[in-house]
Motif scaffolding. Structure first.
Motif, mmCIF file in Angstrom:
data_model
loop_
_atom_site.group_PDB
_atom_site.id
_atom_site.type_symbol
_atom_site.label_atom_id
_atom_site.label_comp_id
_atom_site.label_asym_id
_atom_site.label_seq_id
_atom_site.Cartn_x
_atom_site.Cartn_y
_atom_site.Cartn_z
ATOM 1 N N PHE A 221 0.558 -0.651 -0.072
ATOM 2 C CA PHE A 221 0.003 0.132 -0.255
ATOM 3 C C PHE A 221 1.015 0.673 0.039
ATOM 4 C CE2 PHE A 221 -2.875 -2.999 2.185
ATOM 5 C CZ PHE A 221 -4.552 -2.970 0.967
ATOM 6 N N LEU A 222 0.664 2.270 -0.831
ATOM 7 C CA LEU A 222 1.054 3.645 -0.862
ATOM 8 C C LEU A 222 -0.201 4.909 -0.114
ATOM 9 C CD1 LEU A 222 3.927 4.835 -1.540
ATOM 10 C CD2 LEU A 222 2.529 5.748 -3.779
ATOM 11 N N ASP A 223 0.416 5.447 1.258
ATOM 12 C CA ASP A 223 -0.629 5.676 1.185
ATOM 13 C C ASP A 223 -0.255 7.722 0.884
ATOM 14 O OD1 ASP A 223 -1.854 3.963 3.381
ATOM 15 O OD2 ASP A 223 -0.855 3.606 4.616
ATOM 16 N N SER A 224 -1.069 7.879 1.432
ATOM 17 C CA SER A 224 -1.502 9.964 1.139
ATOM 18 C C SER A 224 -1.656 10.732 2.541
ATOM 19 C CB SER A 224 -2.428 10.418 0.093
ATOM 20 O OG SER A 224 -2.103 9.435 -1.414
ATOM 21 N N PRO A 225 -0.524 10.468 3.069
ATOM 22 C CA PRO A 225 -1.425 11.232 4.777
ATOM 23 C C PRO A 225 -1.238 12.679 4.780
ATOM 24 C CG PRO A 225 0.886 10.301 4.823
ATOM 25 C CD PRO A 225 0.560 10.000 3.419
ATOM 26 N N ASN A 226 -1.053 13.737 3.609
ATOM 27 C CA ASN A 226 -1.279 14.492 3.464
ATOM 28 C C ASN A 226 -2.027 15.095 3.011
ATOM 29 O OD1 ASN A 226 1.123 15.060 5.543
ATOM 30 N ND2 ASN A 226 2.719 14.799 3.992
ATOM 31 N N TRP A 227 -3.151 14.178 2.021
ATOM 32 C CA TRP A 227 -3.550 14.910 1.404
ATOM 33 C C TRP A 227 -5.064 15.243 1.248
ATOM 34 C CZ3 TRP A 227 -9.041 13.522 0.020
ATOM 35 C CH2 TRP A 227 -9.299 14.210 -1.452
ATOM 36 N N GLN A 228 -5.744 16.521 1.448
ATOM 37 C CA GLN A 228 -6.695 16.961 0.937
ATOM 38 C C GLN A 228 -7.705 17.323 0.753
ATOM 39 O OE1 GLN A 228 -6.935 18.540 5.192
ATOM 40 N NE2 GLN A 228 -5.256 17.437 5.160
ATOM 41 N N PRO A 229 -8.595 16.802 0.667
ATOM 42 C CA PRO A 229 -10.167 17.071 0.222
ATOM 43 C C PRO A 229 -10.021 18.060 -0.154
ATOM 44 C CG PRO A 229 -10.296 16.330 2.790
ATOM 45 C CD PRO A 229 -9.451 16.452 2.555
ATOM 46 N N PRO A 230 -10.692 18.563 -1.767
ATOM 47 C CA PRO A 230 -11.353 19.855 -2.094
ATOM 48 C C PRO A 230 -12.635 19.955 -1.242
ATOM 49 C CG PRO A 230 -11.912 17.589 -3.845
ATOM 50 C CD PRO A 230 -10.784 17.143 -2.543
ATOM 51 N N ARG A 231 -12.714 21.243 -1.335
ATOM 52 C CA ARG A 231 -14.405 21.516 -0.402
ATOM 53 C C ARG A 231 -15.514 21.128 -0.782
ATOM 54 N NH1 ARG A 231 -13.980 28.415 -0.278
ATOM 55 N NH2 ARG A 231 -11.791 28.430 0.564
#
Length: 414
Positions: A221-231
């Motif tokens: 698995f390659l995680d995306s811990p810093n990803w923020q969802p669009p509004r």
């Protein structure tokens, strides 16, 4: 050790190799990724070396040949047509460039050209699969119907399937070996080659009749811990109960309007909201009512734990993300290995019986969606997801790789 990871295919074929590359780099190795140019920005964003391989998987899958390939239960002939379309020489040339100065190769199922180049260079080559590949008496050949079991004939189906693959792929391998000045052999790659399998033994246990050199490590698995969802996504999730996420990844759709209408009608029958992931052209935004949202993409590790269930095509990577998130999955396979995963998840009790993409309609899909709301299925999904999150598939793969190739003493573990 300088290692090239070679993988061809869609994002679902590339992303697990990026995860494995992270683990190898943390173990002190220097990594180069050889894949399609479309994925170069992603590869370089992680700081890995990049080597281009020919072809654009998105354009290929949009073509008539690509659609025929993914719609087929036996993709061997389709792969042969693609590989025989004038790309063989450029594949070999790019594979040779990718391995210049390297000390080891890890190659994916479709990247078997790398095995022959590695043999020419005298460096170790390890196969890496995201599906179970290899003869066993425990289940039939990957691309054959899995239910009912073929019983005592299970193992024979693998030799039949591998034999058909050799009929189509052997001419490619022979051409490459002839161009490389290697002895000609009858098989594309040896069946007993040391191999890593990037899926969990909790999902498909290692068959007892597999050789010692086959390592089922757990998912990569390659995680995306810093990803923020669009509004718009954050607001949609907060506005009501968890929606059903629907996306068919690289499979796309021949008729996005019809697919969108089918999904809307099915979710209307179950009274659920829909979050649609467009992928490579699967939906039509103009068709959406207010309780639906269409996104181009979002990281599965962030999104799937926030939804009620996932409807997907059943590719190995997306299926793994569903399982890890601990939510029920409804698989709508086209072909290739996707029906295998559909059968396996239903057998585990974390998904209803799969709905064939060719037969998908509002009634069939709504029945599956309703089945996925069963409390027992929800609990089984949650429990399996918790166990999968405790695995370290990448770590086990790195350990197995180092044992197979032998690691120089000079490498210091980080």
């Amino acid at each position: 050790m300088r290692i090239t990871l070679m993988t061809l295919g869609s994002r679902g074929d590339v992303q697990p190799f990026l995860a494995l590359a992270h683990g190898l780099r943390q173990a002190g190795h220097t990594i180069r990724i050889a894949t399609h140019a479309a994925f170069e920005p992603s590869v370089r964003s992680f700081g890995f070396g990049f080597a281009p391989m020919p072809g654009d998987p998105r354009e290929m899958l949009k073509s008539d040949l690509g659609r025929d390939l993914v719609d087929s239960r036996n993709p061997v002939r389709g792969f042969h047509r693609i590989m025989a379309s004038g790309i063989l020489d450029s594949i070999l040339r790019d594979a040779q460039s990718a391995l210049v100065g390297q000390e080891a190769l890890i190659f994916s199922t479709l990247s078997f050209v790398g095995f022959h180049v590695a043999e020419k260079l005298g460096i170790p080559a390890i196969a890496a699969h995201l599906q179970p590949m290899g003869p066993t008496k425990e289940f039939p050949y990957l691309f054959l119907p899995q239910k009912p079991s073929w019983g005592i004939l299970n193992r024979a189906t693998h030799f039949l399937g591998d034999g058909l693959a050799q009929v189509f792929f052997a001419p490619m391998a022979k051409k490459w070996r002839r161009d490389l000045g290697l002895p000609i052999r009858g098989e594309p790659i040896p069946l007993n080659i040391p191999s890593l399998f990037g899926y969990s033994p909790l999902v498909v246990p290692k068959p007892i009749d597999w050789e010692e050199g086959r390592h089922v490590t757990g998912y990569w698995f390659l995680d995306s811990p810093n990803w923020q969802p669009p509004r718009e996504l954050a607001a949609f999730l907060e506005k009501g109960p968890p929606p059903v996420c629907v996306g068919f990844g690289s499979m796309g759709s021949k008729d996005p309007v019809a697919t969108t209408r089918t999904v809307i009608a099915a979710l209307r029958k179950t009274g659920q909201r829909g979050l649609l992931i467009g992928g490579w052209g699967g939906f039509e935004e103009k068709e959406l009512p207010e309780d639906f949202l269409l996104l181009d993409e979002a990281p599965h590790d962030w999104l799937f734990p926030r939804v009620a269930a996932v409807v997907c095509h059943g590719g190995a990577g997306t299926t793994a993300a569903c399982l890890r998130a601990g939510v029920p999955a409804i698989l709508v396979p086209n072909g290739m290995d996707q029906p295998f995963w559909g059968h396996r998840l239903a057998e585990l009790g974390v998904a209803p019986p799969f709905v064939s993409r060719k037969k998908m309609n509002p009634d069939r899909l709504s029945i599956a969606l309703q089945a996925a709301r069963d409390p027992g299925m929800i609990e089984r999904s949650r429990a399996l997801g918790e166990r999968l999150r405790g695995e370290n598939g990448v770590g086990r793969a790195v350990e197995a790789f180092e044992k197979m190739v032998g690691v120089p003493v000079s490498i210091e573990k980080k």
